[in-house]
Scaffold this active site. Sequence first.
Site, short mmCIF file in Angstrom:
data_model
loop_
_atom_site.label_atom_id
_atom_site.label_comp_id
_atom_site.label_asym_id
_atom_site.label_seq_id
_atom_site.Cartn_x
_atom_site.Cartn_y
_atom_site.Cartn_z
N GLN A 1 31.47 43.18 45.84
CA GLN A 1 31.37 44.23 47.17
C GLN A 1 32.51 44.62 47.72
O GLN A 1 32.79 46.18 47.97
CB GLN A 1 30.61 43.25 48.58
N ILE A 2 33.47 43.68 47.54
CA ILE A 2 34.76 44.17 48.42
C ILE A 2 35.38 45.17 47.01
O ILE A 2 36.06 46.32 47.32
CB ILE A 2 35.92 43.13 48.48
N GLY A 3 35.52 44.90 45.51
CA GLY A 3 36.02 45.90 45.16
C GLY A 3 35.27 47.21 44.44
O GLY A 3 36.20 48.13 44.87
N HIS B 1 43.25 31.72 57.32
CA HIS B 1 41.89 32.30 57.74
C HIS B 1 41.32 31.42 57.66
O HIS B 1 40.33 31.52 56.35
CB HIS B 1 42.18 33.49 55.87
N ARG C 1 34.48 28.76 53.85
CA ARG C 1 35.29 29.33 52.85
C ARG C 1 35.74 28.52 52.08
O ARG C 1 35.89 28.31 50.91
CB ARG C 1 36.66 29.75 53.65
N1 APR Z 1 37.35 37.72 36.54
C1 APR Z 1 37.81 39.21 36.97
N2 APR Z 1 36.86 39.27 38.08
C2 APR Z 1 35.79 38.02 38.19
C3 APR Z 1 35.42 36.93 37.75
C4 APR Z 1 36.53 36.25 36.63
N3 APR Z 1 37.52 35.60 36.31
N4 APR Z 1 34.90 35.84 37.91
C5 APR Z 1 34.08 36.52 39.12
N5 APR Z 1 34.40 37.71 38.94
C6 APR Z 1 33.73 38.93 39.75
C7 APR Z 1 32.87 39.07 39.69
O1 APR Z 1 31.61 39.63 38.54
C8 APR Z 1 31.78 39.74 40.64
O2 APR Z 1 32.14 41.42 40.61
O3 APR Z 1 34.27 39.03 41.20
C9 APR Z 1 33.51 39.87 41.11
C10 APR Z 1 33.07 39.37 43.13
O4 APR Z 1 32.38 39.94 44.01
P1 APR Z 1 31.32 40.07 44.83
O5 APR Z 1 30.11 38.74 44.20
O6 APR Z 1 30.49 40.81 45.70
O7 APR Z 1 31.93 38.83 46.17
P2 APR Z 1 33.02 39.77 46.86
O8 APR Z 1 32.48 40.03 48.26
O9 APR Z 1 33.86 41.40 46.07
O10 APR Z 1 34.49 38.71 47.57
C11 APR Z 1 35.10 38.64 46.58
O11 APR Z 1 36.39 38.12 48.30
O12 APR Z 1 37.03 37.59 50.64
C12 APR Z 1 36.62 36.62 49.56
O13 APR Z 1 34.96 34.97 49.68
C13 APR Z 1 35.04 35.91 49.29
O14 APR Z 1 36.24 34.93 47.81
C14 APR Z 1 35.17 35.98 47.78
C15 APR Z 1 35.81 37.32 47.30
#
Ligand code: APR
Length: 340
Positions: free
Chosen positions: A32-34, A195, A108
């Site tokens: 989501q954030i990426g 945070h 968190r």
């Molecule tokens: N390497 C790369 N990507 C990974 C790995 C890894 N080893 N493990 C998980 N991921 C990816 C997942 O496949 C997923 O697409 O990280 C992504 C995380 O995305 P979301 O689940 O949508 O989470 P998001 O809302 O983006 O938050 C990510 O940021 O603010 C913090 O608390 C939040 O820890 C969380 C992080």
Amino acid sequence: MAIRYKIRSRIYYAYNEIKKMSKKISLIGAGQIGGTLAHLIAIKELGNIVLFDVAEGLAKGKALDIAQSSGVTGFGVDIIGTNNYEDTKNSDVIIITAGVPRKPGMSRDDLLGTNLKIIKQVADGIKNTSPKAFVICITNPLDVIVMALQKYSGLPTHKVVGMAGILDSSRFKYFLSKELKEPIKNIESLVLGGHGDTMVPMTKQTKIKNKNLNELVKENKISKSKLDDIINRTRKGGAEIVKLLERGSAFYAPAASGVEMAESYIKDLKKTLPCAAYLNGEYGYSNIYAGVPVVISKKGAEKIVEIELEKSEKLNFDISVKAVKELFESAGKIDPTLAK
Ligand code: APR
């Protein structure tokens, strides 16, 4: 005809040369954030983007979708998706969101065990391929994860920072702007410390048209109890969104905050931004990451700005740093290499 062809190919050549000079920004985590980061960075044309995720299709699919929006938005940067760290090689900026987000009812800190393992993989992936990058970590629990990332990667402390304070300050400003019926752009604010639930919204440093919040309370522009409610809501701002979404956590405001840091680095804007930075004596702490005002320039976290804290602010800041220290001790129990 031949002249027209020559002009066109020269323009195309120049366009590609400019592209080559562009910064390379890798986003580790295409969730989501990426995905939101990628979209914002493309629209702002901050650099060419590599969207990395262990879920290869997710990274490739989002990259393609965003790239296809360029025909409408008109941006001219490249964007690719990958699950291969070689593609992120020699990045200028890396923003990390790899990890799991919270579920309703979780703090968190509950993410520590899972996200620590993920951040170790990420550190291994980036440390040799992009040793000169400016690295912004967003994965939670932020302060401890960014500290673990720096230790695992061995990258210089001034090149590894965490995004939190800009987001927390933005949430605080938003709530205040609604309460005071004041445009948000007239509000300056700082939220420091870790945070988490102990973060410290700084009332003296929060100014609305040059008057700080303490003065506004004295003038009855806002009651002390209303201000306390807003401070509390800010501290729990992330949890409020987690509860509403039911699946996943906040992503628009966190992504916008990460972009602010990347932009200050890429354009050498020297903005003073609240970020999780490595303390080396500043504010009386060493060998710990915590949220403080930092000048972000082309050098990275160029300088930590030491503002004078009121007694109560310093007390709350100390409580917050203590919470970060305790959580890092827990991380050291999960992975004893961190405790060294
Ligand atoms: N390497 C790369 N990507 C990974 C790995 C890894 N080893 N493990 C998980 N991921 C990816 C997942 O496949 C997923 O697409 O990280 C992504 C995380 O995305 P979301 O689940 O949508 O989470 P998001 O809302 O983006 O938050 C990510 O940021 O603010 C913090 O608390 C939040 O820890 C969380 C992080």
